[in-house]
Design an enzyme around this catalytic site. Structure first.
Site, PDB file in Angstrom:
ATOM      1  N   CYS A  92      32.859  61.262  31.732  1.00 22.96           N
ATOM      2  CA  CYS A  92      31.984  61.683  30.642  1.00 22.96           C
ATOM      3  C   CYS A  92      30.727  62.359  31.157  1.00 22.96           C
ATOM      4  O   CYS A  92      30.149  63.191  30.473  1.00 22.96           O
ATOM      5  CB  CYS A  92      31.629  60.496  29.756  1.00 22.96           C
ATOM      6  SG  CYS A  92      31.174  59.041  30.681  1.00 22.96           S
TER       7      CYS A  92
ATOM      8  N   GLU B 129      33.520  69.272  25.329  1.00 21.23           N
ATOM      9  CA  GLU B 129      33.886  68.456  26.485  1.00 21.23           C
ATOM     10  C   GLU B 129      35.378  68.665  26.770  1.00 21.23           C
ATOM     11  O   GLU B 129      36.222  68.399  25.921  1.00 21.23           O
ATOM     12  CB  GLU B 129      33.603  66.984  26.183  1.00 21.23           C
ATOM     13  CG  GLU B 129      33.854  66.091  27.377  1.00 21.23           C
ATOM     14  CD  GLU B 129      33.468  64.643  27.120  1.00 21.23           C
ATOM     15  OE1 GLU B 129      33.741  64.134  26.012  1.00 21.23           O
ATOM     16  OE2 GLU B 129      32.899  64.023  28.028  1.00 21.23           O
TER      17      GLU B 129
ATOM     18  N   LYS C  18      39.328  45.445  24.734  1.00 14.12           N
ATOM     19  CA  LYS C  18      40.542  46.242  24.562  1.00 14.12           C
ATOM     20  C   LYS C  18      40.548  47.415  25.529  1.00 14.12           C
ATOM     21  O   LYS C  18      39.789  48.367  25.376  1.00 14.12           O
ATOM     22  CB  LYS C  18      40.689  46.778  23.141  1.00 14.12           C
ATOM     23  CG  LYS C  18      42.097  47.326  22.912  1.00 14.12           C
ATOM     24  CD  LYS C  18      42.207  48.317  21.780  1.00 14.12           C
ATOM     25  CE  LYS C  18      41.844  49.718  22.167  1.00 14.12           C
ATOM     26  NZ  LYS C  18      42.802  50.412  23.044  1.00 14.12           N
TER      27      LYS C  18
ATOM     28  N   GLU D 127      28.654  54.641  24.423  1.00 17.73           N
ATOM     29  CA  GLU D 127      28.554  55.529  25.581  1.00 17.73           C
ATOM     30  C   GLU D 127      29.613  56.595  25.360  1.00 17.73           C
ATOM     31  O   GLU D 127      30.796  56.320  25.477  1.00 17.73           O
ATOM     32  CB  GLU D 127      28.762  54.731  26.869  1.00 17.73           C
ATOM     33  CG  GLU D 127      28.158  55.391  28.079  1.00 17.73           C
ATOM     34  CD  GLU D 127      29.120  56.317  28.764  1.00 17.73           C
ATOM     35  OE1 GLU D 127      29.190  57.496  28.348  1.00 17.73           O
ATOM     36  OE2 GLU D 127      29.808  55.871  29.686  1.00 17.73           O
TER      37      GLU D 127
END
Lengths: 478, 291
Positions: A292, A389, A184, A258
């Protein structure tokens, strides 16, 4: 400030992307309309619709998982590794053949500069298939015992920041090991994965070996919770990763995650300043910082902090922000309105919490999702911009005095995906590398990726590795 | 001559306590619980640890991470080998304890002790080899030298097997230590005594305090605190009741713990590296090549 060179526009033609008016999901070897909504995917650089995408509904998830199961039991799980490998080599070659088309398509759908999609995303995607293709008939030599078996059917959910590259990271090792997949892609960037499905079909990959479902978070949630899966792989936020880990608790299904990061990029006073500045810029402004492993916390040794910040400001003034399809563009568009809002909100919190904000003068386009490259100085480790983040072109600068303090500050985060070290002293590099709690440490470089090099996080940046020999483990029954 | 006839001397019985941070404290809760042999006779009262004891043990284990993970692999190997030497020296004691705990003939128990000692030697030898087997140089397509190596994940919470009181315990604990992790072990609930005796071995084997912490008590009470603790990096569910695993895994997601659910509980079988890889992180380091 540095002189600004004027460049004539050098846009890549959008016709190269061969955009179609509409795209369909790929299930059991055929394209079809999904039972979900039909949505428009838009160009984040100007907010114009690119194409209509038919999204999957819950029944499509069932169909795709069933199809993948049939393909696993009937064909793919039994195929000799040598034959699986040849399919993957075909796919790698086909990506290379259509590289230019895919690069333009990726820049249109994602907003990233064509220079990056052309030179990084697409070549690396092909390289991943090429690398894992060669493993398919050599798995007995991978260190997981003789004749390791595949896991079965994998559900893979990938993010929007490197759409085709993430699809390749996920698909290539899974297929090489003999698994079948339901993939997906992210809701805002489905196009390159659906064109990849065309490539898979053209490569005569047996029906059901890979199914591609466009859709939003609800479809992602339905997929990862599906009882027909043996394995789930997810790349995305730590928040969602945690939810998936809870969902899979007690099911016995395997999981690799991850997740997010807040990497420290550490610059010592003996570092080559010019190289370090290039590395810092690449570390946080590559892909608009929507990475990331971005080096979003700059830790500078106090004695060179002013010098580095001045050099950074000078360098940022030369960055070209604008049309992602222009070959001179350094910084493109933010992927979505939602992401832009998040970056704005966190940046405002930086100001509110007392950090000093700086951006170069740059004319941002009127339409589309844009955010100027931004540096915060006078940042305290307690500030949100130093802890959370941001996933945008925003750098927080902190200082340190001793190597021990640098390690302490770098590791003072729940994340542990990547870190950077800049120094001319070899023994210090290794000393730092040993102590940094991060899955990837770049020394005197940053944001390097390769199919042979494992990638993945410590702590709340997730578990499992993608890439390299280590990347096989998640897809073998070991 | 049995103890009862030897009226000249009363045997000295052992108080079984916890092992935390290199010391042997009682549970801070003051609780204890009776431990019985399989025939129902009382063997001893063991400390019944509390949430606070678990937390103290995690603090001790965290404190020990830097020293143990920073020791050279050769040094770790030697310290662990020393543990095997101590085990061998206490063979008779462990055989009696295992026989009593598991209700098996003494001869059979002695074999378990021998297997446990041999297993410890096996893992001691891995200390300076696993990085070579699990690591790699990565032939990246560019002017960079890149290598990948396993590092300890940090503090590992270990739910020791409920049945195999020594061989099972050693089989789950030693692999965690070999790669440089520190451990908080919840011993078998009904057979905890060999675990505390093992702690005495560890305490006299040059293993720094806090590297291993042994907690005794009710597994179902203690395990959730370990699973949800934010300063625990990984969790081994070997000794969890099957019905409790899902809840523990959910709790472990709080800080994205690595959770190990074993598939093989045959402690006689060669474990290979199956219990080494779940508790390491692979770190990849890049550096440019140039002049």
């Amino acid at each position: 400030m540095a002189p600004r060179f004027e460049y004539a526009p050098a846009p890549e033609s959008r016709d190269i992307a061969r955009l179609k008016p509409s795209y369909q999901i790929f299930v059991d070897g055929a394209f079809r309309d999904g039972s979900g909504e039909s949505i428009k995917t838009i160009n984040p650089a100007d907010e114009t619709p690119l194409a209509e995408v038919s999204e999957a509904g819950p029944s499509d998830v069932d169909d795709a998982v069933d199809s993948a199961r049939r393909a696993f039991d009937g064909v793919w799980g039994r195929l000799p590794g040598r034959e699986r490998g040849k399919y993957l080599f075909r796919i790698a070659r086909a990506i290379q053949e259509r590289a230019r088309e895919l690069a333009v398509l990726e820049s249109l759908d994602n907003g990233k500069p064509i220079r990056e999609s052309r030179d990084v995303d697409i070549p690396l995607a092909a390289a991943h298939f090429f690398y894992y293709a060669g493993w398919a008939d050599k798995l007995s030599h991978a260190g997981f015992g003789a004749g390791p078996r595949p896991v079965g059917v994998a559900g893979q959910v990938i993010p929007w920041n490197f759409p085709l590259l993430m699809a390749s990271w996920k698909l290539a090792p899974a297929l090489a090991c003999g698994n079948t997949v339901v993939l997906k892609p992210a809701e805002t960037t489905p196009l390159s994965a659906l064109v990849l499905a065309e490539i898979l079909a053209a490569a005569d990959l047996p029906p059901g070996v890979v199914n591609v479902l466009a859709g939003g978070p609800a479809i992602g949630a339905a997929l990862v919770a599906h009882e027909g899966l043996d394995k789930v792989a997810f790349t995305g936020s730590t928040e969602v990763g945690r939810t998936i880990q809870r969902t899979l608790a007690g099911t016995g299904r395997r999981l690799t995650l991850e997740l997010g990061g807040k990497a420290a990029n550490i610059v010592f006073d003996d570092a080559p300043i010019d190289q370090a500045v290039e590395g810092i810029v690449n570390g946080i402004f590559f892909n608009q910082g929507q990475v990331c492993c971005a080096g979003s916390r700059l830790l500078v040794q106090e004695s060179v902090a002013d010098e580095i910040v001045t050099a950074l400001q000078r360098r940022l003034s030369t960055l070209r922000v604008g049309d992602p399809l222009d070959k001179n563009t350094d910084v493109g568009a933010i992927n979505s309105a939602a992401q832009l809002a998040k970056i704005r909100e966190l940046s405002q919190s930086g100001e509110q919490e007392g950090a000093r904000r700086w951006s170069p003068d740059c004319d941002l386009p009127d339409r589309g999702y844009w955010f100027a490259p931004t540096i915060f100085t006078d940042v305290s480790p307690a500030n949100r911009i130093a802890r959370e983040e941001i996933f945008g072109p925003v750098l927080s600068v902190l200082t340190f005095r001793t190597p021990a303090e640098a390690v302490e500050k770098a590791n003072n985060t729940p994340y542990g995906l990547s870190a950077g070290v800049w120094t001319e002293k070899g023994s210090r590099i290794l000393w730092m590398a040993q102590r940094l709690r991060a899955g990837v440490v770049w020394a005197n470089t940053f944001n390097r990726f390769d199919p042979t090099a494992p990638f993945g996080g410590y702590k709340e940046s997730g578990f499992g590795r993608e890439g390299g020999r280590h990347g096989l483990e998640a897809y073998l029954d070991v | 001559m049995s103890d009862h006839e030897d009226i000249g001397r009363l045997p000295v019985r052992k108080t079984y306590k916890l092992y935390v941070g290199g010391a042997f404290p009682r549970s801070e809760s003051g609780r204890s619980y009776p431990v019985t042999a399989t025939d129902g006779s009382l063997l001893a009262h063991a400390a019944q640890a509390s949430r606070k004891d678990v937390r103290d043990a995690v603090v001790a284990a965290r404190k020990a991470v830097a020293g143990w993970s920073g020791a050279t692999a050769y040094n770790r190997g030697q310290v662990l080998y020393r543990v095997a030497e101590m085990l061998e020296g206490r063979r008779e004691q462990f055989a009696s304890e295992v026989a009593a705990a598991e209700g098996i003939p003494r001869e059979q128990a002695a074999k378990q002790v021998d297997a446990a000692t041999d297993r410890w030697v096996y893992y001691a030898g891995w200390a300076d080899k696993f990085a070579q087997v699990a690591g790699s140089t990565d032939p990246v397509a560019g002017p960079y030298f890149a290598f990948s190596l396993p590092e300890p994940t940090g503090v590992v919470g270990v739910l020791a097997p409920q049945e195999s009181s020594l061989l099972g315990l050693v089989s789950v604990l030693a692999p965690v230590l070999t790669t440089g992790n520190t451990a908080v072990v919840v011993a078998s609930e009904t057979r905890p005594l060999p675990a505390i005796s093992l702690a005495e071995v560890l305490a006299t084997s040059d293993l720094p305090g806090g590297v291993v912490n042994v907690i005794t008590g009710v597994t179902a009470e203690l395990a959730p605190w370990l699973a949800s603790h934010r300063d625990v990096n990984a969790l081994d569910l070997t000794g969890a009741a099957p019905g409790e695993r899902a809840a523990l895994q959910r709790a472990a997601a709080e800080n994205v713990k690595r959770v190990y659910v074993p598939r093989d509980l045959d402690w006689q079988r060669d474990p290979g590296t199956s219990r080494l890889s779940p508790f390491v992180e692979i770190k990849t380091v890049w550096h440019p090549i140039g002049i």
